[in-house]
Design an enzyme around this catalytic site. Structure first.
Site, short mmCIF file in Angstrom:
data_model
loop_
_atom_site.label_atom_id
_atom_site.label_comp_id
_atom_site.label_asym_id
_atom_site.label_seq_id
_atom_site.Cartn_x
_atom_site.Cartn_y
_atom_site.Cartn_z
N PRO A 17 -14.15 -4.72 -33.85
CA PRO A 17 -15.47 -4.60 -34.49
C PRO A 17 -16.56 -4.16 -33.51
O PRO A 17 -17.49 -3.45 -33.90
CB PRO A 17 -15.76 -6.00 -35.03
N CYS A 18 -16.44 -4.57 -32.24
CA CYS A 18 -17.40 -4.15 -31.22
C CYS A 18 -17.32 -2.63 -31.05
O CYS A 18 -18.34 -1.93 -31.01
CB CYS A 18 -17.11 -4.81 -29.87
N ARG A 19 -16.10 -2.14 -30.94
CA ARG A 19 -15.89 -0.69 -30.77
C ARG A 19 -16.44 0.08 -31.97
O ARG A 19 -16.98 1.17 -31.81
CB ARG A 19 -14.40 -0.42 -30.60
#
Length: 197
Positions: free
Chosen positions: A96-98
């Site tokens: 999700p960060c990416r």
């Protein structure tokens, strides 16, 4: 003898079932209690909505920190005083960060000249050796710092990533998001804060 063992096993089934029931009830109670605590923690920061245009009564000053960037230069949050800041706790291994990064790149290009700063605090265990190649691969154009335990605690104990804070020009935390959010959420926040007097 075989029949006696079967009888003993049959007598144990209600006891085993009762034990499983007790553990299940205890587990559900524990998760419900923690869900309320997490929800309360998230609500302790103001949530973004139409009310963002005025400073909520529960806004809190963003804790200052000094962290190294990928070149080893020390950077303080207070260096960006007077700017709107999107402060993102993330890691290279976090899907999700990416997924949020392309949106942050676009927002930084669009708003950097209007007093907006995006700061990513990497929580990768490998530090610079993990982050620098990732930055080059993704074309990250905003400030990336290498986080530590202290900064995660200063920001309430980061329990999941990405966790992103929206900080206004006065240095107050105006919103906290845990988990992925599309760039439109942050753009709405930026526009509302840019329109504040």
């Amino acid at each position: 003898m075989k029949r006696k063992n079967q009888k003993n096993r049959t007598e144990l089934l209600p006891i085993i079932g009762f034990i499983i029931l007790i553990f299940t009830i205890g587990y559900l109670g524990y998760t419900a209690k923690n869900a309320d605590k997490i929800k309360a923690d998230e609500e302790s920061y103001s949530t973004i909505g139409t009310a963002l245009a005025s400073v909520p009564s529960d806004s809190k000053p963003a804790p200052d920190f000094e962290l190294p960037d990928v070149n080893g230069r020390k950077v303080k949050l207070s260096n960006f005083k007077g700017k709107i800041i999107i402060l993102d706790f993330w890691a290279t291994w976090c899907p999700p960060c990416r997924a949020e990064i392309p949106g942050f790149i676009e927002l930084y290009k669009k708003y950097k000249d209007k007093g907006v700063e995006i700061i990513g605090i990497s929580l990768d265990e490998g530090g610079v050796k993990d982050v620098l190649p990732f930055m080059k691969e993704f074309g990250i154009n905003y400030t990336i710092l290498i986080g530590n335990y202290k900064v995660t605690q200063d920001y309430g104990g980061i329990r999941g990533i990405p966790t992103t804070f929206v900080i206004d020009r006065k240095g107050n935390i105006r919103a906290k998001y845990v988990g992925y959010r599309p760039k439109e959420v942050f753009e709405r926040d930026i526009i509302m804060l840019l329109n504040e007097k």
